[in-house]
Design a protein around this motif. Sequence first.
Motif, mmCIF file in Angstrom:
data_model
loop_
_atom_site.group_PDB
_atom_site.id
_atom_site.type_symbol
_atom_site.label_atom_id
_atom_site.label_comp_id
_atom_site.label_asym_id
_atom_site.label_seq_id
_atom_site.Cartn_x
_atom_site.Cartn_y
_atom_site.Cartn_z
ATOM 1 N N ARG A 58 0.926 -1.201 0.157
ATOM 2 C CA ARG A 58 -0.060 -0.073 0.020
ATOM 3 C C ARG A 58 0.911 1.216 0.071
ATOM 4 O O ARG A 58 0.476 2.245 -0.588
ATOM 5 C CB ARG A 58 -0.699 0.123 1.338
ATOM 6 C CG ARG A 58 -2.049 -1.088 1.026
ATOM 7 C CD ARG A 58 -2.995 -0.823 2.196
ATOM 8 N NE ARG A 58 -4.046 -2.082 1.881
ATOM 9 C CZ ARG A 58 -3.964 -2.992 2.664
ATOM 10 N NH1 ARG A 58 -2.978 -3.468 3.615
ATOM 11 N NH2 ARG A 58 -5.047 -4.115 2.652
ATOM 12 N N ALA A 59 1.792 1.282 0.694
ATOM 13 C CA ALA A 59 2.804 2.333 0.792
ATOM 14 C C ALA A 59 3.604 2.490 -0.658
ATOM 15 O O ALA A 59 3.788 3.724 -0.788
ATOM 16 C CB ALA A 59 4.026 2.253 1.844
ATOM 17 N N SER A 60 3.695 1.635 -1.534
ATOM 18 C CA SER A 60 4.345 1.628 -2.751
ATOM 19 C C SER A 60 3.342 2.220 -3.955
ATOM 20 O O SER A 60 3.799 2.548 -4.843
ATOM 21 C CB SER A 60 5.044 0.548 -3.202
ATOM 22 O OG SER A 60 4.014 -0.576 -3.407
ATOM 23 N N GLU A 61 2.129 2.508 -3.534
ATOM 24 C CA GLU A 61 1.249 2.749 -4.519
ATOM 25 C C GLU A 61 0.854 1.720 -5.630
ATOM 26 O O GLU A 61 0.572 2.299 -6.665
ATOM 27 C CB GLU A 61 1.274 4.207 -4.917
ATOM 28 C CG GLU A 61 1.137 5.089 -3.522
ATOM 29 C CD GLU A 61 1.331 6.396 -4.247
ATOM 30 O OE1 GLU A 61 1.421 6.805 -5.407
ATOM 31 O OE2 GLU A 61 1.802 7.554 -3.495
ATOM 32 N N VAL A 62 0.984 0.555 -5.421
ATOM 33 C CA VAL A 62 0.772 -0.577 -6.346
ATOM 34 C C VAL A 62 -0.593 -0.614 -6.370
ATOM 35 O O VAL A 62 -1.309 -0.781 -5.585
ATOM 36 C CB VAL A 62 1.531 -1.770 -5.896
ATOM 37 C CG1 VAL A 62 1.229 -3.225 -6.644
ATOM 38 C CG2 VAL A 62 2.911 -1.810 -5.971
ATOM 39 N N LYS A 63 -1.066 -0.987 -7.660
ATOM 40 C CA LYS A 63 -2.640 -1.034 -8.038
ATOM 41 C C LYS A 63 -3.094 -2.623 -8.170
ATOM 42 O O LYS A 63 -3.899 -2.775 -7.886
ATOM 43 C CB LYS A 63 -3.027 -0.522 -9.542
ATOM 44 C CG LYS A 63 -2.385 0.848 -9.488
ATOM 45 C CD LYS A 63 -3.345 1.893 -8.478
ATOM 46 C CE LYS A 63 -3.042 3.262 -8.756
ATOM 47 N NZ LYS A 63 -3.210 4.089 -7.576
ATOM 48 N N LEU A 64 -2.075 -3.500 -8.600
ATOM 49 C CA LEU A 64 -2.297 -4.832 -8.740
ATOM 50 C C LEU A 64 -1.134 -5.752 -8.000
ATOM 51 O O LEU A 64 0.047 -5.210 -8.185
ATOM 52 C CB LEU A 64 -2.709 -5.375 -10.175
ATOM 53 C CG LEU A 64 -3.621 -4.701 -10.827
ATOM 54 C CD1 LEU A 64 -3.897 -4.921 -12.240
ATOM 55 C CD2 LEU A 64 -5.116 -5.127 -10.188
ATOM 56 N N VAL A 65 -1.461 -6.926 -7.583
ATOM 57 C CA VAL A 65 -0.426 -7.966 -7.001
ATOM 58 C C VAL A 65 -0.793 -8.922 -7.666
ATOM 59 O O VAL A 65 -1.653 -9.628 -7.532
ATOM 60 C CB VAL A 65 -0.546 -7.818 -5.493
ATOM 61 C CG1 VAL A 65 0.524 -9.014 -4.815
ATOM 62 C CG2 VAL A 65 -0.526 -6.578 -4.797
ATOM 63 N N VAL A 66 0.538 -9.761 -8.195
ATOM 64 C CA VAL A 66 0.291 -10.985 -8.863
ATOM 65 C C VAL A 66 1.268 -11.782 -8.031
ATOM 66 O O VAL A 66 2.389 -11.761 -7.652
ATOM 67 C CB VAL A 66 0.943 -10.905 -10.306
ATOM 68 C CG1 VAL A 66 0.738 -12.653 -10.970
ATOM 69 C CG2 VAL A 66 0.232 -10.110 -11.054
ATOM 70 N N THR A 67 0.385 -13.135 -7.570
ATOM 71 C CA THR A 67 1.227 -14.012 -6.943
ATOM 72 C C THR A 67 0.905 -15.487 -7.647
ATOM 73 O O THR A 67 -0.114 -15.392 -8.439
ATOM 74 C CB THR A 67 0.685 -14.310 -5.542
ATOM 75 O OG1 THR A 67 -0.849 -14.870 -5.568
ATOM 76 C CG2 THR A 67 0.522 -13.116 -4.692
ATOM 77 N N GLY A 68 2.032 -16.463 -7.452
ATOM 78 C CA GLY A 68 1.746 -17.425 -8.348
ATOM 79 C C GLY A 68 2.313 -18.695 -7.542
ATOM 80 O O GLY A 68 3.048 -18.464 -6.635
ATOM 81 N N ARG A 69 1.832 -19.863 -8.137
ATOM 82 C CA ARG A 69 2.279 -21.246 -7.582
ATOM 83 C C ARG A 69 2.502 -22.448 -8.540
ATOM 84 O O ARG A 69 1.469 -22.367 -9.376
ATOM 85 C CB ARG A 69 1.391 -21.673 -6.328
ATOM 86 C CG ARG A 69 2.038 -22.959 -5.671
ATOM 87 C CD ARG A 69 1.073 -23.509 -4.565
ATOM 88 N NE ARG A 69 -0.570 -23.545 -4.975
ATOM 89 C CZ ARG A 69 -1.499 -23.630 -4.292
ATOM 90 N NH1 ARG A 69 -1.129 -23.597 -2.795
ATOM 91 N NH2 ARG A 69 -2.682 -23.914 -4.756
ATOM 92 N N VAL A 70 3.610 -23.062 -8.758
ATOM 93 C CA VAL A 70 3.844 -23.938 -9.733
ATOM 94 C C VAL A 70 3.410 -25.278 -8.836
ATOM 95 O O VAL A 70 4.129 -25.692 -7.633
ATOM 96 C CB VAL A 70 5.169 -23.988 -10.343
ATOM 97 C CG1 VAL A 70 5.527 -25.058 -11.293
ATOM 98 C CG2 VAL A 70 5.308 -22.721 -10.895
ATOM 99 N N THR A 71 2.642 -26.185 -9.577
ATOM 100 C CA THR A 71 2.352 -27.441 -8.876
ATOM 101 C C THR A 71 2.306 -28.583 -9.669
ATOM 102 O O THR A 71 2.362 -28.109 -10.929
ATOM 103 C CB THR A 71 0.866 -27.403 -8.170
ATOM 104 O OG1 THR A 71 -0.118 -27.083 -9.207
ATOM 105 C CG2 THR A 71 0.684 -26.379 -7.343
ATOM 106 N N GLY A 72 2.418 -29.573 -9.391
ATOM 107 C CA GLY A 72 2.464 -30.958 -10.100
ATOM 108 C C GLY A 72 3.643 -31.606 -10.449
ATOM 109 O O GLY A 72 4.611 -30.938 -10.174
#
Length: 88
Positions: A58-72
Amino acid sequence: MLAASANAAEISIAVLPFSGPRAALAREQIVKAVCEGDLRCVSEDLARRGQPDWEKIRASEVKLVVTGRVTGAASARSLELEVLRPDE
């Protein structure tokens, strides 16, 4: 996608470290695909213990956050992505 927005040059996206096997490679490919043109990607120090650090985000004024997970297994890996908004 997001480039259609009138203020696309002002959009900052945080692509946080992914988890799972070969996650760094998957993240690098996503960053290359998403962070072109007018979109600005930020990722430095916005995660804590593998989770988004919402205070810093929030302090960095980011509009979207992308997280990811590789499975399998190696022959059938899949990538799960989640796009979050800091204000939710």
